[in-house]
Design a protein around this motif. Structure first.
Motif, short mmCIF file in Angstrom:
data_model
loop_
_atom_site.label_atom_id
_atom_site.label_comp_id
_atom_site.label_asym_id
_atom_site.label_seq_id
_atom_site.Cartn_x
_atom_site.Cartn_y
_atom_site.Cartn_z
N GLY A 16 -1.67 8.36 -0.56
CA GLY A 16 -0.62 7.53 -1.18
C GLY A 16 0.49 8.38 -1.77
O GLY A 16 1.68 8.14 -1.52
N GLY A 19 2.45 10.02 0.88
CA GLY A 19 3.34 9.06 1.53
C GLY A 19 4.55 8.78 0.68
O GLY A 19 5.67 8.67 1.19
N ASN A 26 11.18 5.94 6.42
CA ASN A 26 11.18 4.49 6.35
C ASN A 26 10.79 4.03 4.96
O ASN A 26 9.84 4.53 4.37
CB ASN A 26 10.15 3.97 7.35
CG ASN A 26 10.56 2.64 7.87
OD1 ASN A 26 11.13 1.85 7.11
ND2 ASN A 26 10.27 2.37 9.12
N LEU A 28 9.52 1.23 4.32
CA LEU A 28 8.26 0.50 4.48
C LEU A 28 7.08 1.43 4.26
O LEU A 28 6.10 1.05 3.62
CB LEU A 28 8.21 -0.10 5.89
CG LEU A 28 7.33 -1.31 6.11
CD1 LEU A 28 7.73 -2.41 5.16
CD2 LEU A 28 7.40 -1.77 7.54
N LEU A 29 7.23 2.65 4.76
CA LEU A 29 6.14 3.61 4.61
C LEU A 29 5.92 3.95 3.14
O LEU A 29 4.81 4.16 2.69
CB LEU A 29 6.43 4.87 5.41
CG LEU A 29 6.34 4.67 6.93
CD1 LEU A 29 6.75 5.95 7.64
CD2 LEU A 29 4.93 4.31 7.32
N LEU A 31 6.47 1.96 0.64
CA LEU A 31 5.75 0.83 0.07
C LEU A 31 4.27 0.89 0.42
O LEU A 31 3.40 0.63 -0.42
CB LEU A 31 6.34 -0.48 0.58
CG LEU A 31 7.63 -0.92 -0.10
CD1 LEU A 31 8.16 -2.17 0.55
CD2 LEU A 31 7.36 -1.18 -1.57
N MET A 32 4.02 1.29 1.65
CA MET A 32 2.62 1.40 2.06
C MET A 32 1.90 2.48 1.28
O MET A 32 0.74 2.32 0.88
CB MET A 32 2.52 1.68 3.57
CG MET A 32 2.76 0.44 4.41
SD MET A 32 2.94 0.82 6.13
CE MET A 32 1.28 1.27 6.56
N GLY A 33 2.59 3.60 1.03
CA GLY A 33 2.01 4.67 0.21
C GLY A 33 1.67 4.15 -1.18
O GLY A 33 0.61 4.45 -1.75
N GLU A 35 0.93 1.05 -1.91
CA GLU A 35 -0.26 0.21 -1.77
C GLU A 35 -1.52 1.06 -1.71
O GLU A 35 -2.54 0.76 -2.33
CB GLU A 35 -0.17 -0.63 -0.50
CG GLU A 35 0.95 -1.66 -0.54
CD GLU A 35 0.78 -2.64 -1.67
OE1 GLU A 35 -0.34 -3.14 -1.87
OE2 GLU A 35 1.77 -2.87 -2.39
N PHE A 36 -1.41 2.18 -1.01
CA PHE A 36 -2.54 3.10 -0.95
C PHE A 36 -2.94 3.55 -2.35
O PHE A 36 -4.13 3.57 -2.68
CB PHE A 36 -2.17 4.32 -0.10
CG PHE A 36 -2.69 4.26 1.29
CD1 PHE A 36 -3.99 4.70 1.56
CD2 PHE A 36 -1.93 3.75 2.32
CE1 PHE A 36 -4.47 4.65 2.86
CE2 PHE A 36 -2.42 3.69 3.60
CZ PHE A 36 -3.69 4.14 3.89
N SER A 72 4.20 -5.92 -4.39
CA SER A 72 4.55 -5.62 -3.00
C SER A 72 5.43 -6.73 -2.44
O SER A 72 6.32 -6.48 -1.62
CB SER A 72 3.29 -5.45 -2.15
OG SER A 72 2.52 -6.63 -2.24
N LEU A 76 8.91 -5.92 -0.83
CA LEU A 76 9.30 -6.33 0.51
C LEU A 76 10.58 -7.14 0.47
O LEU A 76 11.43 -7.02 1.36
CB LEU A 76 8.16 -7.14 1.14
CG LEU A 76 7.00 -6.27 1.65
CD1 LEU A 76 5.83 -7.12 2.05
CD2 LEU A 76 7.47 -5.44 2.84
#
Lengths: 99, 660
Positions: A16, A19, A26, A28-29, A31-33, A35-36, A72, A76
């Motif tokens: 995370g 990321g 990106n 989005l990536l 945001l994903m980090g 979330e991780f 999130s 988004l």
């Protein structure tokens, strides 16, 4: 057993963090980090609530889950509106934060 | 009450300097002239009678500073010496202020000019009225500053800038001597008060110092260096003729009547100290005699109206030093007193001529002005014959007295030599005075019609000082002779100290009659010779000049090549000093580790720090991450280790930024 679990959590957290800081392509990536990170911490809470036999951890799990979902969603939404505005979510071009 | 009048000129000067732009021409004239005239009247009608009553004022002010046993107070000592100086200074100053109204009329910087004049008067007051050396030094530097500012008054002229700088730099040499003298005095006396120093001086005799010189000899020599710098004696005289670049009232006030006499005043004030060192007194006399001779001979063939008078000033200052060297301090003060009047008159007259003659200063381009400017001509004529020592005018009494004092010692070959120099200087003085008058006023007109169309007699406010100074130049010698140098006069009231073995007044008084007439004879013959070679024998003179005398005249006209020699000698040392102390230290090391280096460091660091705020999201996120990790370190490890780790992290971050 505990070491493996600890390593698992640590690796999720590091993924995370990495990321968050290292991805430059990106939004989005990122945001994903994030979330991780959240889920690494959540897992931490859940596992330790079992092993310490304390319900508080699971309560926090639910609490953080809710907050993370809301967060999130907001992230988004920002992403989508940003894409509408700039037509781009490439992180190297998001450099207007200088104030 | 007394102090308020001492400070009045300073207050008005500072006020006009600050708000003169809003006061305007009339307002600044009102304030500065009011201040200086009030001070003069108070000096003349209150202080001067007190001096005659032999009263001494000692005003103790607050402590200025205190450093490890050295306590310097603002102390004012008004004894007869100071009061006489005050009367001269403020009197001439008020006349010059009045003169400047018309001389500087229409100059947009008139308030600044008057303010500088007033400030100068204030600093001169501070100089003469102080009762310790450091306060004297404040006034000393203050008058130097005002002199610089006033020479440089028309600051757009390059020559004025150069002259101002030259005056400042040459005076620094003397000031260094003075500072060293103060240090040495404090070393043994542990005080800088005049009262302590002059009382203790007899106990300081014979203390060995460097190279067989005694302590007092070194101190007196260093004080003499300071006096030489300020009074433009031989060796440090170069700034005085160049100072004539300033406006003419400034030349009259500062470079003739008052500031240049500060050196003489210092020697007279320290008479108690100088009396204990006969060797330095001989040096003073030698310097004075040489300066009188050098400057008078240089003045012979100068072509600039003001430079002739400037060299004359230098020469007269030499006479004053000569008198000091023979322990005739009262004679020096008397000559200072009379000289202030006739020299101010000469300069103001020169200003009148220059003012009316389209600012032309070259004597060769004048001539025939006596028909156009009878009043100015009269004033310059009276000033000149007073300077020459024409019988019964002011200069006669003082100059004759000095030469008589020297003559009374003429059994000693050293003093006989000085007497010869003094008498020859008197000859030269008459020569150049008559030459000046002849070339400017009596000869045929030698200039353009344009100049003669513009010639006009002096306006009202320039005329008043002429009139008053003419009266003074005629009468002041006769009136004050017995008061100031009369045999056994008690006017000085212990403000100057003459060792009884050094007192030469009696011998001078009872010289043979024919010896007293020698200087007068030389002065009159100088005038006569000068007139002869200017007018009836001028063809022969010019012939001689072309055939034989060219080298001599060039030598005298170029001021004995003094400037060139000094340039040649000093240039290398100045270069060395410039490259070492100035370039390597002041502008080098001190600058690099001081202000410039610090400001550059801040600039460089802030530039780096601003690079942290790049605007990229991941940089901010990285910063947060590192912050959190740093916090964790602090909570887990000891402070030292944490600082180490955080420093490491910052360094890594730094490198990553540097790479961008």
């Amino acid at each position: 057993m505990r070491t493996e679990i600890f390593l698992l959590i640590a690796s999720i957290l590091s993924i995370g963090l990495g990321g968050l800081t290292l991805f430059r392509t990106n939004l989005l990536l990122v945001l994903m980090g994030m979330e991780f990170l959240f889920f690494g911490i959540n897992l931490n809470f859940a596992i330790y609530s079992i092993s310490l036999d304390d319900l508080m951890g699971q309560l926090f799990f639910l609490y953080i889950l809710t907050v993370a979902g809301a967060e999130s969603g907001v992230g988004l939404a920002i992403l989508v509106s940003y894409y509408r505005l700039r037509g781009e979510i490439w992180l190297d071009l998001i450099n207007k934060l200088k104030g | 009450m007394i102090l308020s009048f001492l400070f009045l000129t300073g207050v008005t000067g500072l006020m006009v300097l600050g708000i003169g732009r809003w006061l305007g021409e009339k307002g600044s004239i009102f304030f500065t002239l009011g201040g200086v005239w009030l001070t003069f009247f108070w000096n003349f009608f209150y202080l001067f009678p007190k001096a005659l009553e032999k009263k001494v004022f000692l005003l103790e002010g607050p402590v200025w500073f205190q450093a490890n046993g050295l306590e310097v107070r603002w102390t004012f000592c008004l004894d007869s010496l100071t009061i006489l100086m005050l009367v001269v200074i403020v009197g001439i100053s008020s006349l010059v202020h009045t003169y400047s109204i018309d001389y500087m009329k229409g100059d947009p910087h008139l308030p600044r000019f008057l303010a500088y004049l007033s400030l100068f008067t204030f600093f001169m007051t501070l100089l003469v009225s102080s009762a310790n050396f450091l306060q004297l030094f404040v006034g000393w530097e203050g008058v130097g500053l005002c002199s610089y500012l006033l020479i440089n008054f028309w600051f757009t002229r390059k020559q004025a800038n150069k002259s101002g700088l030259k005056a400042m730099v040459v005076n620094r040499v003397g000031d260094i001597g003075l500072m060293l003298a103060f240090c040495l005095i404090y070393w043994k006396y542990k005080s800088l008060d005049f009262s302590v120093i002059f009382l203790m001086t007899p106990y300081m005799e014979g203390i060995p110092f460097w190279f067989g010189f005694t302590y007092l000899e070194v101190v007196a020599f260093l004080l003499l260096v300071g006096a030489v710098g300020k009074s433009a004696q031989l060796g440090l005289h170069m700034w005085l003729p160049d100072a004539m670049e300033g406006p003419t009232p400034v030349s009259a006030l500062i470079h003739a009547a008052t500031m240049v006499t500060a050196g003489v005043f210092l020697v007279v004030r320290c008479s108690a100290l100088f009396e204990s060192v006969p060797s330095v007194l001989r040096l003073v006399a030698l310097l004075g005699g040489l300066t009188a001779f050098f400057a008078a001979s240089t003045g012979l063939f100068q072509n600039d109206f003001k430079k002739v008078i400037a060299y004359s000033t230098c020469s007269q200052l030499g006479y004053m030093f000569l008198a000091c060297g023979l322990s005739s301090y009262d004679g020096a003060m008397f000559h200072l007193f009379t000289h202030a009047f006739f020299k101010a008159l000469l300069f103001l007259g020169a200003g009148g001529v220059i003012h009316s003659f389209l600012d032309e200063q070259d004597l060769r381009k004048m001539g025939g002005l006596s028909h156009y400017l009878p009043f100015t001509y009269t004033s310059i004529f009276i000033g000149s014959i007073s300077l020459m020592g024409f019988p019964f005018l002011a200069g006669f009494y003082s100059k004759e007295w000095i030469l008589e004092v020297v003559a009374s010692q003429s059994f000693d070959p050293f003093y006989l030599f000085l007497y010869g120099l003094g008498v020859l200087s008197a000859f030269f003085t008459s020569f150049y005075s008559i030459r000046l008058i002849y070339l400017a006023f009596l000869s045929l007109p030698r200039s353009n019609q344009v100049y003669y169309r513009s010639v006009h007699e002096v306006p009202f406010f320039m005329g008043i000082p002429f009139f008053l100074l003419m009266i003074c130049s005629i009468s002041v010698g006769y009136l004050f002779k017995d008061l100031l140098i009369g045999l056994g006069t008690d006017f000085w009231n212990y403000s100057i100290h003459i060792n009884y073995t050094n007192y030469r007044g009696v011998e001078a008084e009872f010289l043979p009659y024919w010896m007293k007439l020698i200087p007068l004879f030389f002065a009159l013959s100088g005038a006569f010779v000068s007139y002869l070679i200017q007018s009836p024998l001028s063809m022969y003179f010019l012939f001689w000049l072309k055939e034989k005398g060219y080298g001599l005249v060039l030598f005298l006209n170029q001021k004995w090549f003094f400037d060139s020699i000094v340039n040649y000698v000093v240039r290398f040392h100045l270069k060395e000093g410039y490259s070492s102390t100035f370039k390597a230290l002041d502008r080098g090391a001190f600058e690099w580790f001081g202000p410039t280096g610090l400001s550059r460091l801040v600039y460089w660091f802030s530039e780096k720090v601003t690079m942290l705020q790049s605007g990229y999201l991941y940089h901010y996120l990285g910063g947060m991450l590192f912050g959190v990790v740093g916090l964790i370190f602090f909570s887990l490890f000891s402070a030292d280790e944490s600082f180490l780790l955080v420093g490491l992290m910052v360094w890594v971050l730094w490198i990553s930024i540097e790479e961008r």
